[in-house]
Design an enzyme around this catalytic site. Structure first.
Site, PDB file in Angstrom:
ATOM      1  N   CYS A  23      -3.965   2.731  -2.600  1.00  0.00           N
ATOM      2  CA  CYS A  23      -2.635   2.110  -2.529  1.00  0.00           C
ATOM      3  C   CYS A  23      -2.571   1.037  -1.453  1.00  0.00           C
ATOM      4  O   CYS A  23      -1.521   0.485  -1.178  1.00  0.00           O
ATOM      5  CB  CYS A  23      -1.556   3.157  -2.306  1.00  0.00           C
ATOM      6  SG  CYS A  23      -1.745   4.040  -0.758  1.00  0.00           S
ATOM      7  N   HIS A  66       2.496  -5.521   7.825  1.00  0.00           N
ATOM      8  CA  HIS A  66       3.653  -5.092   7.028  1.00  0.00           C
ATOM      9  C   HIS A  66       4.621  -6.220   6.728  1.00  0.00           C
ATOM     10  O   HIS A  66       5.365  -6.163   5.758  1.00  0.00           O
ATOM     11  CB  HIS A  66       4.344  -3.910   7.697  1.00  0.00           C
ATOM     12  CG  HIS A  66       3.497  -2.682   7.632  1.00  0.00           C
ATOM     13  ND1 HIS A  66       2.668  -2.317   8.653  1.00  0.00           N
ATOM     14  CD2 HIS A  66       3.310  -1.802   6.628  1.00  0.00           C
ATOM     15  CE1 HIS A  66       2.006  -1.221   8.296  1.00  0.00           C
ATOM     16  NE2 HIS A  66       2.375  -0.896   7.073  1.00  0.00           N
TER      17      HIS A  66
HETATM   18  C1  PEP Z   1      -2.518   1.433   4.121  1.00  0.00           C
HETATM   19  O1  PEP Z   1      -2.680   1.612   5.335  1.00  0.00           O
HETATM   20  O2  PEP Z   1      -3.415   0.976   3.373  1.00  0.00           O
HETATM   21  C2  PEP Z   1      -1.229   1.739   3.499  1.00  0.00           C
HETATM   22  C3  PEP Z   1      -1.074   1.685   2.193  1.00  0.00           C
HETATM   23  O3  PEP Z   1      -0.176   2.039   4.328  1.00  0.00           O
HETATM   24  P1  PEP Z   1       0.635   0.926   5.129  1.00  0.00           P
HETATM   25  O4  PEP Z   1       0.202  -0.413   4.623  1.00  0.00           O
HETATM   26  O5  PEP Z   1       2.078   1.163   4.914  1.00  0.00           O
HETATM   27  O6  PEP Z   1       0.245   1.175   6.541  1.00  0.00           O
END
Ligand code: PEP
Ligand code: MG
Length: 612
Positions: free
Chosen positions: A545, A223
């Protein structure tokens, strides 16, 4: 004072002090490119001042708890130092010879040393906080070293005293759990170089002031990386030896090439000139890509594709507007809960959601409810007793995402109510994170319907039709139950970041295993295919996503698997659109069939990315 009690004497003799004035040679370090662009600027952060310590007195009955905090900080410091040491192997031999003794010295200092005993004693006898005891003890020890008689030169003593202060700073960072937050003092155009940056810290960076970021630790799809991309700050993470090798002095020039994944310390005049040319070329390329904004996202044979943007903080809205994205496909609401002492209430959340929905002027906004857990730390949840102080043993496998919301229903209901109130301002969808089974969706929907009824009773203005309730497909459990989940959910958003992490058992934010983190692994691709086909059979909307969606090279494969909707970092939209406009759907389908026949990840990498 016994010899073994004296930390500076524990240190092997080979570690040499950085020379004060001599010009230092250029050093090139390789890391993981996580956010494109090139930054040239003065480096800061490696020798940041310690966090401000309030001289806190404690009660006698709290001594044990305070010592336990200290022990946890020591254990954490040890873990970090051992990790840094393990990563030395990828550095040139002379760098290893320079750094290894230093790390050994630090490790000894937090072992059974005078320093640690002294800090413990101060907590117990003078009844001060662990932070205060660390500051006082390291300062006292540093002064003792400086005053020591003996034949060692003054520069050597100064260096040893500085090492004691350095380990003190590490302990304080781990005690305050605020590793690198004091960015406000950075001069404009500075480049931040530090060991580790938490997602919550990255969210506080000001992209208008900060030119670039480099860190020793961190993975491509963690993140922190996502946040840096969102802010458009050039960044290279996972740069082994960054904060040790260079012994950079604050203000010295550093180049961070976030496209190539290279960090250059003390660059020569030639390297600087080349980097400056690259900065100009990159700016020109961005200008060219901006021309794509108004063109539709359609394949060469006319198939329309939906390109939306991911949003972490409302400050990204102007970037999203410039990108030409047709909506927000993933609003990661957890950043709204970070860096604050109290949780945002319904009204405060509703205001933020409404402002985002209004800014999108009729384009859809998919708001994901709080996905707490893993590396996303939210202090207010601890402060308000929603989650315990101590982390789970395995935070990625513990109470995360929907699990927390189904346990803490008040938290969930407050957020759902806030989103519903914003839904009167424009099209909204609600997304549930970390689903692993149909029961969770059923339970979530019951709560959702209850909140709708309550809001209606309260007389709130709501859309006639309730916003769709969708789920993230980001665990192998969800992907393999996609056919059953498709009967419960209104849409799927495939989160390939966590899906890759959970499928391959590889931490997405850990630089040590970044080579194993492979979204193109056939196991991950088969799960994406299975979930996509389950959705398409039900004629249910499905999108990707995760970070996979922002790589233009993957479009041929993803379109070939039947996907037509993607949500990505706003800055990736133009390049992805450019790639799509050159593709033909039949070609994509043939290509995807060939890729899905392969079982060797390296072969797939070669086919899709063109790497060898
Ligand atoms: C994912 O896990 O691909 C996602 C889009 O959520 P995050 O990156 O916020 O965990
Ligand atoms: Mg996820």
């Amino acid at each position: 004072m016994s010899r073994t009690d004296e930390p500076p004497e524990d240190k092997p003799a080979e570690a040499k002090p950085p020379r004060e004035k001599a010009p230092r040679p250029e050093r090139r370090l390789i890391g993981i490119p996580v956010s494109s662009g090139i930054a040239i600027g003065p480096v800061f952060g490696a020798a940041e001042p310690p966090a401000v310590i309030t001289r806190l007195k404690i009660h006698a009955e709290d001594t044990q708890a305070e010592v336990a905090r200290l022990d946890a900080a020591i254990a954490q410091s040890r873990k970090q130092l051992l990790k840094l040491k393990a990563r030395l192997a990828i550095l040139p031999e002379d760098s290893q010879a320079e750094i290894a003794p230093l790390l050994d010295a630090y490790l000894q200092m937090i072992g059974s040393s005078r320093l640690v005993r002294g800090v413990r004693r101060r907590v117990a006898e003078t009844l001060v906080s662990a932070e205060t005891a660390v500051v006082d003890e390291t300062e006292a020890l540093a002064e003792t070293i400086m005053a020591m008689p003996g034949d060692e030169d003054r520069a050597g003593r100064r260096r040893r005293a500085e090492e004691v202060r350095e380990i003190g700073r590490r302990l304080i960072r781990n005690l305050t759990r605020a590793p690198f937050r004091s960015f406000t003092g950075l001069p404009p155009g500075a480049v931040l170089a530090c060991e580790y940056l938490r997602p919550a810290d990255a969210a506080l960076l000001d992209p208008a002031r900060l030119a670039g970021v480099a860190t020793d630790d961190g993975g491509a799809d963690g993140h922190t990386a996502i946040m840096l991309r969102a802010l458009g700050v050039p960044a290279v993470l996972g740069v082994a030896g960054l904060t040790e090798v260079g012994q950079q002095r604050p203000g010295e020039t550093i180049i961070v090439d976030g496209t190539a994944g290279v960090v250059t310390l003390n660059p020569s005049a030639t390297t600087l000139a080349t980097a400056r040319r690259a900065v100009t070329a990159y700016a020109r390329e961005l200008q060219k890509l901006a021309l794509l904004r108004r063109l539709p996202a359609v394949t060469a044979d006319g198939e329309a594709v939906d390109l939306q943007a991911n949003l972490e903080i409302p400050a990204e809205l102007p970037l999203i507007a410039q990108s030409g994205a047709a909506g927000i496909g993933l609003f990661r609401s957890e950043f709204l809960f970070m860096n604050r002492e109290k949780l945002p209430d319904e009204a405060a959340q509703a205001e933020v959601y409404r402002s985002v929905v209004e800014a999108m002027a009729g384009d859809p906004v998919t708001i994901r409810v709080l996905d707490w857990g893993g590396e996303k730390e939210i202090e207010a949840l601890q402060a308000e007793g929603v989650v315990p102080e101590a982390a789970d043993l395995n935070p990625a496998l513990g109470i995360r995402g929907i699990r927390l919301l189904l346990r803490e229903t008040e938290l969930f209901e407050t957020q759902l109510a806030a989103i519903l109130r914003a839904a009167s301002a424009g099209p909204v969808r609600i997304l549930l994170p970390m689903v692993t089974n149909v029961g969770e969706v059923r339970q979530a929907r019951e709560i959702y319907e209850r909140v709708i009824r309550r809001l209606r009773r309260r007389g709130e203005r709501l859309p006639d039709k309730a916003p769709p309730l969708g789920i993230m497909i980001e665990t192998p459990g969800a992907a393999l139950s996609a056919d059953a989940l498709a009967l419960e959910a209104d849409f799927f958003a495939i989160g390939t970041n966590d899906l890759t992490m959970y499928t391959l058992a590889v931490d997405r934010g850990d630089s040590d295993v970044s080579a194993l983190y492979d979204p193109l692994h056939p196991a991950v691709l088969r799960l994406v295919q299975f979930a996509t086909e389950a959705a398409l059979r039900m004629r249910m909307p499905v999108s990707v996503c995760g970070e996979m969606a922002s790589n233009p090279k993957l479009m041929k494969l993803l379109l070939g698997l039947g996907l037509r909707s993607f949500s990505m970092n706003a800055s990736a939209v133009p390049r992805v659109k450019q790639a799509i406009r050159a593709l033909d759907i039949d070609d994509c389908a043939r290509f995807a069939r060939r890729v899905m026949e392969q079982s060797d990840p390296a072969v797939i990498q070669d086919m899709v990315l063109g790497t060898g």
